[in-house]
Design an enzyme around this catalytic site. Sequence first.
Site, mmCIF file in Angstrom:
data_model
loop_
_atom_site.group_PDB
_atom_site.id
_atom_site.type_symbol
_atom_site.label_atom_id
_atom_site.label_comp_id
_atom_site.label_asym_id
_atom_site.label_seq_id
_atom_site.Cartn_x
_atom_site.Cartn_y
_atom_site.Cartn_z
ATOM 1 N N THR A 106 0.855 -1.187 0.000
ATOM 2 C CA THR A 106 0.000 0.000 0.000
ATOM 3 C C THR A 106 0.890 1.236 0.000
ATOM 4 O OG1 THR A 106 -0.045 0.049 2.395
ATOM 5 C CG2 THR A 106 -1.817 -1.161 1.332
ATOM 6 N N GLU A 131 -5.945 -3.048 -1.548
ATOM 7 C CA GLU A 131 -6.442 -4.213 -0.796
ATOM 8 C C GLU A 131 -7.566 -4.944 -1.525
ATOM 9 O OE1 GLU A 131 -5.665 -1.280 0.448
ATOM 10 O OE2 GLU A 131 -4.934 -1.406 2.514
ATOM 11 N N LYS A 143 -14.831 17.667 10.705
ATOM 12 C CA LYS A 143 -15.928 17.530 11.655
ATOM 13 C C LYS A 143 -16.265 18.903 12.220
ATOM 14 C CE LYS A 143 -15.039 12.748 12.414
ATOM 15 N NZ LYS A 143 -13.936 11.899 12.810
ATOM 16 N N TRP A 198 -20.418 16.435 9.377
ATOM 17 C CA TRP A 198 -19.268 16.155 8.515
ATOM 18 C C TRP A 198 -19.290 17.009 7.253
ATOM 19 C CZ3 TRP A 198 -18.969 10.043 8.349
ATOM 20 C CH2 TRP A 198 -18.565 9.599 9.622
HETATM 21 P P1 AMP Z 1 -4.760 2.843 -3.336
HETATM 22 O O1 AMP Z 1 -4.797 1.673 -2.464
HETATM 23 O O2 AMP Z 1 -3.450 3.568 -3.332
HETATM 24 O O3 AMP Z 1 -5.230 2.502 -4.718
HETATM 25 O O4 AMP Z 1 -5.775 3.903 -2.753
HETATM 26 C C1 AMP Z 1 -7.125 3.574 -2.548
HETATM 27 C C2 AMP Z 1 -7.863 4.786 -2.103
HETATM 28 O O5 AMP Z 1 -7.878 5.772 -3.142
HETATM 29 C C3 AMP Z 1 -9.325 4.547 -1.805
HETATM 30 O O6 AMP Z 1 -9.523 3.987 -0.532
HETATM 31 C C4 AMP Z 1 -9.896 5.939 -1.939
HETATM 32 O O7 AMP Z 1 -9.665 6.710 -0.784
HETATM 33 C C5 AMP Z 1 -9.082 6.516 -3.070
HETATM 34 N N1 AMP Z 1 -9.816 6.372 -4.341
HETATM 35 C C6 AMP Z 1 -9.687 5.416 -5.266
HETATM 36 N N2 AMP Z 1 -10.525 5.648 -6.293
HETATM 37 C C7 AMP Z 1 -11.211 6.765 -5.989
HETATM 38 C C8 AMP Z 1 -12.236 7.513 -6.644
HETATM 39 N N3 AMP Z 1 -12.709 7.171 -7.817
HETATM 40 N N4 AMP Z 1 -12.716 8.589 -6.002
HETATM 41 C C9 AMP Z 1 -12.233 8.980 -4.803
HETATM 42 N N5 AMP Z 1 -11.272 8.331 -4.146
HETATM 43 C C10 AMP Z 1 -10.759 7.228 -4.733
#
Ligand code: AMP
Length: 552
Positions: free
Chosen positions: A198, A343, A451, A456
């Site tokens: 990650t 994940e 917050k 929110w």
């Molecule tokens: P990663 O594991 O680096 O791919 O990051 C995943 C995170 O990216 C998700 O939990 C979201 O917070 C954010 N994310 C992924 N796709 C989107 C989307 N289309 N809109 C907003 N946030 C997104």
Amino acid sequence: MTQTRTAAPPGLMPGLMMDRPLLVTQLLSFAAQFHADTEVVTRTVEGPIERLTYAAMWARTQKLANALIGLGVKPGDRVATLAWNTGRHMELYYAVAGIGAICHTINPRLSGDQMRYILNHAEDCVLFFDLTFADAVAENCKGANSLKARVALTDAAHKPAQPALSDVLTYEELIAGHADTFDFPEFDENTAASLCYTSGTTGNPKGVLYSHRALMLHSFAVCTSATMGLSVHDRALPVVPMFHVNAWGMPYAAPMSGCNLVMPGAKLDGPSLFELMDTEGVTCSQGVPTVWMALLATMREKGRKPKALQRVLVGGAAVSEMLIDAFEKEFGVAVNHAWGMTEMTPLGVVNTLKPKFLDQPRDQQMPQKLKQGRAVYGVDLRITDEAGHVLPNDGKSAGHLQVRGPWIVKRYFKSEETPLTVDGWFDTGDIATIDPDGYMQITDRAKDVIKSGGEWISSVDLENAALGHPQIAAAAVIGVPHSKWLERPLLICVAKGPERPSLQEMNAFLVTKVPKWWLPDALEYVTAIPLGATGKIQKTKLREQFKDFRAG
Ligand code: AMP
């Protein structure tokens, strides 16, 4: 609605179907047989365009499998890659997983410390790297004790010259002498095939270990018309990197569907992408919003789209109304929003409009199109409150987004702790609503939500609204302390040119898009918004930078 299962009732009868495991190597072997002349085109890191058919790639993959055995790679070993989207990287995906080892894709944008941490944590035994990263390899491999060999993804003529890399092999020399047949073993489909860490915005990066089964099932989902709808008529260009969640599964889904692949290598700027898409007749492409902003600028300069481009999938961060409108109305390229995470292999939801929305005027469709989308079959979604109670799918209640399914993480690599809730769901760390039609919308990251007096405010919505302002190039919103409301939004912007709209001017624009009580209390201009290794806004850095800021 989600279903829960009780214990199996007695007397179940086993089905009488073959028990053939789902192993990723079958995908390339299938493509080599039934889509033999379909192409994987690469803009190589060395420069020239290289064309391989699936049949040729399969032969090279088998040579590589023989070479890996020759290097002493054993089942369960981790083989690291530090590489762009290329045909060679794809051969590694298949050969490494095919021999029962694990392809560990490293994000080259990580800091040196994080890279060293990951190399050691994964205990990688071989590292394959693109020439672009030769310096990083020379620097960051010091202290990576498990590495037995390092291989530059190139030929003898381009072997890196750095003294610290005098021992490296080159890929083409490595595979050259080996037979192009290899008897890939059959094993349990739950065996690990690839590993991706990650982005580590909090603490050290965590390893997500994908099984063959998860990758295969995810690949079926990627191919369906409800997601990317890949087919033999497509030439797909994944801009999303193979080092970030397997390029959203494209290197697996393309051979499964017989779709051609166009790999952009190291050149991901707008003009380079435009040129490759145009000359290679690319029909569909996948990437994060910043990539599409860059392509948009080139399309506007040229006054046209890449000639065959029909659709783009946007994920990784929220898409803005401006981007959808520009692609669809100015250039006739369809935009589909998607959401997922490392994940989740990564696909969770994709936005395609249900028929009832298609007849609506465009301005009424837009709020629906901006949502992240509906669940891909295989992924269960729910939202809960702080206490873990499931909230209704009414499009209004915002809660912690939780998921479960066969391609969702159960445990992180080398960790004994479960990241799951007591009833077996994975909390994504996102805050979302789900509407009665099943469309999920991210309103924030749980740790970024503002917050204000117990209510929110979505930093993401505010950012997207601010991005719609013609003089704003980039925007981020963080919560800052306030004596009465505890926290209020601070808007941080990068201006496009010399004009810098004031807070009052900005709020007059924003009030047409967000509730009045969300309007930022302060506006600051910066020269750049800090972005992390996967292109996401680093709010921790902004919080640090504005740590003494108070809204009132
Ligand atoms: P990663 O594991 O680096 O791919 O990051 C995943 C995170 O990216 C998700 O939990 C979201 O917070 C954010 N994310 C992924 N796709 C989107 C989307 N289309 N809109 C907003 N946030 C997104």
